[in-house]
Every structure is written in structure tokens, then in C-alpha cells.
Write a protein that holds these residues in place. Structure first.
Motif, PDB file in Angstrom:
ATOM      1  N   ILE A 204     100.920  42.151  63.330  1.00  0.00           N
ATOM      2  CA  ILE A 204     100.947  40.811  62.724  1.00  0.00           C
ATOM      3  C   ILE A 204     101.829  39.900  63.579  1.00  0.00           C
ATOM      4  O   ILE A 204     101.491  38.745  63.844  1.00  0.00           O
ATOM      5  CB  ILE A 204     101.448  40.883  61.254  1.00  0.00           C
ATOM      6  CG1 ILE A 204     100.386  41.625  60.409  1.00  0.00           C
ATOM      7  CG2 ILE A 204     101.739  39.502  60.685  1.00  0.00           C
ATOM      8  CD1 ILE A 204     100.817  41.903  58.967  1.00  0.00           C
ATOM      9  N   GLY A 205     102.945  40.471  64.067  1.00  0.00           N
ATOM     10  CA  GLY A 205     103.843  39.727  64.962  1.00  0.00           C
ATOM     11  C   GLY A 205     103.148  39.283  66.248  1.00  0.00           C
ATOM     12  O   GLY A 205     103.271  38.130  66.661  1.00  0.00           O
ATOM     13  N   PHE A 206     102.369  40.201  66.859  1.00  0.00           N
ATOM     14  CA  PHE A 206     101.648  39.872  68.105  1.00  0.00           C
ATOM     15  C   PHE A 206     100.688  38.704  67.896  1.00  0.00           C
ATOM     16  O   PHE A 206     100.568  37.815  68.748  1.00  0.00           O
ATOM     17  CB  PHE A 206     100.803  41.060  68.593  1.00  0.00           C
ATOM     18  CG  PHE A 206     101.583  42.148  69.259  1.00  0.00           C
ATOM     19  CD1 PHE A 206     102.636  41.847  70.118  1.00  0.00           C
ATOM     20  CD2 PHE A 206     101.246  43.486  69.060  1.00  0.00           C
ATOM     21  CE1 PHE A 206     103.353  42.869  70.746  1.00  0.00           C
ATOM     22  CE2 PHE A 206     101.959  44.510  69.688  1.00  0.00           C
ATOM     23  CZ  PHE A 206     103.011  44.195  70.524  1.00  0.00           C
ATOM     24  N   ASN A 210     101.285  35.006  69.777  1.00  0.00           N
ATOM     25  CA  ASN A 210     100.282  34.536  70.731  1.00  0.00           C
ATOM     26  C   ASN A 210      99.450  33.375  70.183  1.00  0.00           C
ATOM     27  O   ASN A 210      98.524  32.917  70.855  1.00  0.00           O
ATOM     28  CB  ASN A 210      99.360  35.703  71.123  1.00  0.00           C
ATOM     29  CG  ASN A 210     100.068  36.692  72.053  1.00  0.00           C
ATOM     30  OD1 ASN A 210     100.347  36.371  73.206  1.00  0.00           O
ATOM     31  ND2 ASN A 210     100.386  37.869  71.530  1.00  0.00           N
ATOM     32  N   GLY A 211      99.792  32.942  68.990  1.00  0.00           N
ATOM     33  CA  GLY A 211      99.070  31.820  68.390  1.00  0.00           C
ATOM     34  C   GLY A 211      97.595  32.103  68.180  1.00  0.00           C
ATOM     35  O   GLY A 211      96.741  31.229  68.389  1.00  0.00           O
ATOM     36  N   LYS A 212      97.263  33.335  67.797  1.00  0.00           N
ATOM     37  CA  LYS A 212      95.859  33.725  67.615  1.00  0.00           C
ATOM     38  C   LYS A 212      95.514  33.859  66.134  1.00  0.00           C
ATOM     39  O   LYS A 212      96.407  33.889  65.284  1.00  0.00           O
ATOM     40  CB  LYS A 212      95.594  35.062  68.335  1.00  0.00           C
ATOM     41  CG  LYS A 212      95.700  34.951  69.853  1.00  0.00           C
ATOM     42  CD  LYS A 212      94.569  34.110  70.407  1.00  0.00           C
ATOM     43  CE  LYS A 212      94.874  33.577  71.795  1.00  0.00           C
ATOM     44  NZ  LYS A 212      93.884  32.566  72.225  1.00  0.00           N
ATOM     45  N   GLU A 213      94.211  33.961  65.862  1.00  0.00           N
ATOM     46  CA  GLU A 213      93.736  34.110  64.475  1.00  0.00           C
ATOM     47  C   GLU A 213      93.678  35.572  64.046  1.00  0.00           C
ATOM     48  O   GLU A 213      93.672  35.883  62.860  1.00  0.00           O
ATOM     49  CB  GLU A 213      92.294  33.608  64.333  1.00  0.00           C
ATOM     50  CG  GLU A 213      92.068  32.136  64.454  1.00  0.00           C
ATOM     51  CD  GLU A 213      90.571  31.869  64.632  1.00  0.00           C
ATOM     52  OE1 GLU A 213      89.729  32.626  64.086  1.00  0.00           O
ATOM     53  OE2 GLU A 213      90.251  30.908  65.351  1.00  0.00           O
ATOM     54  N   SER A 214      93.482  36.479  65.025  1.00  0.00           N
ATOM     55  CA  SER A 214      93.249  37.889  64.673  1.00  0.00           C
ATOM     56  C   SER A 214      93.835  38.776  65.764  1.00  0.00           C
ATOM     57  O   SER A 214      94.028  38.341  66.910  1.00  0.00           O
ATOM     58  CB  SER A 214      91.746  38.160  64.539  1.00  0.00           C
ATOM     59  OG  SER A 214      91.110  38.004  65.800  1.00  0.00           O
ATOM     60  N   LEU A 215      94.067  40.038  65.403  1.00  0.00           N
ATOM     61  CA  LEU A 215      94.582  40.992  66.392  1.00  0.00           C
ATOM     62  C   LEU A 215      93.569  41.195  67.516  1.00  0.00           C
ATOM     63  O   LEU A 215      93.940  41.297  68.686  1.00  0.00           O
ATOM     64  CB  LEU A 215      94.894  42.327  65.702  1.00  0.00           C
ATOM     65  CG  LEU A 215      95.465  43.422  66.595  1.00  0.00           C
ATOM     66  CD1 LEU A 215      96.800  43.006  67.215  1.00  0.00           C
ATOM     67  CD2 LEU A 215      95.641  44.730  65.818  1.00  0.00           C
TER      68      LEU A 215
END
Lengths: 250, 250
Positions: A204-206, A210-215
Motif C-alpha cells: 500500500i505504501g509503494f 509512486n502516486g499510482k492507483e494500484s500495485l
């Protein structure tokens, strides 16, 4: 034995303790006992312990700190050079300048590598694989002076652990194993299999960092991007050509 | 632990004893603990226990008797199908339809395979790798119903040993290991390294039986011939194309 395997963690920080010649030879010898196609042993291992040589290898591995910090760096290579030389000396005409032979040598090298890692861990050592080897095989060939017929396929750093990370998450076993035939995954299957991974606080931190929506976007947009994969693919195929493994293409 | 590795023999004859579900899952789970690139786990394992399915796999492995005699056959595959599906469900665009990704998946599959083998041997089981997997990947894909993104890279037969073969010969350690850089071999080096192998009674027998001048000729003219290697190379490259790993070539 199985405990050693089950307790595997990739170790990226090492103490300053050296690995004795005896221990190193013991684990390399364990590598040599792995199965190899037709007992041809079409692979080689290059040991790097010298600081200057590590410094040369470091950029090939995107300067991951393990290369300089580990007492020993092992580069595992598919190797038909030695076998071809033996054939030529024996009035036999080697027919191994092709893609199949590269894959055969790569398999030999990788099974030996994993044996070395398990043996190392059973002696209290820590290991880390570097996937970067196949991205920069052209540069590693220069640094290690690998002749035609030799292609590096993976690198392992080894040393005494100076960290004790948690066990890495893995998909449930049924996510990897198929019985009798491949059962393709429904959307629901995929959601179930990856749910635990997506919900790990670290992951969840990653996503956030990285300002992303999903892993998954962290993988596709940040860590393992299409443009890099395509560029590395071309380099690797060129390496196979220049090291003499694609002669059936002409 | 190291003892299990050092005592490895390929076992080609098995007793009729089945492998319990518990033991099979234990060794498959040991496979899952192997390192995988970026913890993506881009591989799958297909378990074959059913006799009809073994009969279908047998010709893919040139009817080597282990396929039908072993209680369990494991086919290890590079697999981006599952990972790609996860990406697509997560609004992430996978960029893994390239050669680098195939090699990445193959590495994952092979490290897991070797962990499974060591774990199996530590439980008293015997294993044998079948190199034929990469020769007939096209046919194995049909039998196991492997979708796009999945390519078989090796096969292992597993069962309780019904033979106790001698330890296989290996080159001396200095024949495989290079320190700091690759030291190419002189003719003398090659002769020294292969001398023991050439003088084994079994190998002298192979040379005679096959009417050859040297052991190397048994490899080049009988066991691993250029024309076969070239033909299998083309099949394997076509498989990579049809399974979606060569899209950068267009």
C-alpha cells in the motif's frame, strides 16, 4: 533441509566477515552436483571478490549496493565454449551454435545457482539474486572477459547476513500449481489470489509513494516497464547473436 | 542439508508407492520459497498424476519410461498469463510480451524447480529432469492446455527410488569455476579436465557401441546433433512467438 529452503530470505546487507576459501569451494561443489543436460555441464561460474572488479560490475547491476558490500559475487553463465573446445580437440564437430543450446546452458547454470544458494544458506550465509544480469549481459561479458559461447544468465551475491528481514509474501500455492491441465484464471480467481499481496502495508505504501492507483501499476509503470523490457530484449538477443547462439537465423 | 545435495543422483526407476498429497504440497511449497524476480512469481507448475495424461505427455519426452513410471510428473513453465491478467484487472498495462520477460519467467520456473527437487530428495524421493521439454514445447502446450503467456521450460519426474545408481562423474571444480575473470582453456587444460570422463569404462563402452572415435563424437553425432538442435531451436523460437513473447520483432 526443507527448513533451510522454507526460511529463505533475500539478504541485501552483509557483515564484513569474509567467506573462507573452504566454505566457498564447498558451496560451489554443491552447485556442481545439480542435474545438467546429458551431464555436459555447459555452464561456468565466475567468482568476483576483488574490490576493483566489483566496482566494474556494479553499474551492470544498476549500482545495487549488494555488489560492493557482499564479500563474494557469483556470475552464472551458459557456457558452450569449453564443451566446443573439447569437441574440436576430439575430432568431433560441435553443433551448438543455436538458440536451443543457449537455453540448455542457461538451464544448467540456473539449477547449479539454486543449489549453491541452498547450500550457502545451510551454512548460515545469506544470498541475493540479481535479475539485472540479463539486462546488461553485453557489459558483463566485457567486464568478465567472457568469450564466444558464454552468456551470463544470473548473478548471486553472498555473505554473512547483517539483517533479518521478514519472510516475503507469496501467492497461495493454488495460485501457482495446476493439476492435470492448466486451469485459466477468472477475474474472481485473480482478485482472490492477489488480495493478500495488495493489502500488505508495505505494498500500500509503494502505491502511495509512486502516486499510482494500484500495485500492478507500480510494476508496469515504475519497476518493470515495457520500454525497458523491449530495449533489454533487443540487447539480450543481440548478445545471443554475437556470442554465437543464433547461427540458424542466416 | 548439503548432504542431500551432494548425494543427488537422477532416479529413473521408481517403486509403485504413491506420493501423498501432503508430501507433494510440502515440496511444491518449498519450490514457492525460491527467489523470483521482483516477487512477481511469473511461473506455474502443472502436476500430472493421471495415467491417460502421462500417456499423452510421454511422446513429448521421446517416450522415456520415467514419464509413465513415476507417480508424479511436474512441468515447470514460464508464466506471464496470470500476472498480465492481474495487471489488466488493476488498470495497469502489462509490457511483458517480449523476449526478456520469457527469460525472466524461465529463471523463476527453474529456481523453483531446483528447490522442489532438493526438497523432494530430502524426503527420500528421487527425481529426474527431462531436457526434452524445450524440444517439444509446442506439443506440451497442447497437452497441458497452456494459454498465451505460458511456455514450459523443464519437466521433473518424482517418485520413491527403485534403483541406487552411482554418483555421476563431474569435471573437476576448476573446470567450471573462474576467479575474477574468465580464463580461457588451452588444449592442455581441456585434455586434463575431460581425461577422467573419457576414461570411465561406461564412456569407453559408449564410444565402442556407437562405432565412434571419441566420446565427444557420441555427443555431436549421436546424442545432441546439430540438425536436431537447429530444428528444435526453430520450434522453440516459434513457440515464443505464438505464446506472445516476441512482439518487439515486428
Amino acid at each position: 533441509m526443507i527448513d533451510t529452503i522454507l526460511n529463505h530470505r533475500s539478504i541485501r546487507k552483509y557483515t564484513s566477515e569474509k567467506i573462507s576459501k573452504e566454505t566457498l569451494e564447498e558451496i560451489l561443489n554443491a552447485g556442481m552436483r545439480a542435474s545438467t543436460t546429458g551431464n555436459m555441464q555447459v555452464y561456468s561460474v565466475v567468482v568476483t571478490e576483488d574490490d576493483d572488479n566489483k566496482a566494474q560490475l556494479a553499474p551492470c547491476h544498476f549500482n545495487q549496493p549488494m555488489i560492493k558490500n557482499a564479500p563474494v559475487v557469483l556470475t552464472f553463465c551458459a557456457d558452450y565454449n569449453r564443451f566446443n573446445k573439447w569437441c574440436e580437440l576430439s575430432n568431433a564437430k560441435p553443433g551448438y551454435d543455436n538458440f536451443l543450446s543457449f537455453v540448455t546452458g542457461a538451464i544448467d547454470a540456473l539449477l547449479a545457482a539454486q543449489n549453491v544458494c541452498v547450500a550457502a544458506e545451510s551454512k548460515g550465509l545469506g544470498i541475493c539474486y540479481l535479475g539485472t544480469t540479463i539486462y546488461t549481459a553485453d557489459k558483463i561479458i566485457e567486464v568478465l572477459k567472457l568469450p564466444k559461447g558464454v552468456v551470463p544468465v544470473t548473478t548471486v551475491t553472498i555473505g554473512y547476513p547483517d539483517e533479518s528481514p521478514e519472510l516475503a509474501d507469496r501467492l497461495p500455492l493454488e495460485g501457482i500449481v495446476h493439476y492435470e491441465e492448466y486451469k485459466d484464471y477468472s477475474d474472481e480467481d485473480i482478485k482472490d489470489l492477489y488480495q493478500e499481496k495488495e493489502q500488505l502495508p508495505e505494498n500500500i505504501g509503494f502505491v502511495k509513494e509512486n502516486g499510482k492507483e494500484s500495485l500492478a501499476q507500480v510494476f508496469t509503470d515504475v519497476r518493470y516497464k515495457k520500454q525497458d523490457n523491449v530495449a533489454f530484449s533487443k540487447v539480450l538477443l543481440d548478445v545471443l547473436k554475437s556470442q554465437g547462439f543464433m547461427n540458424h537465423e542466416d
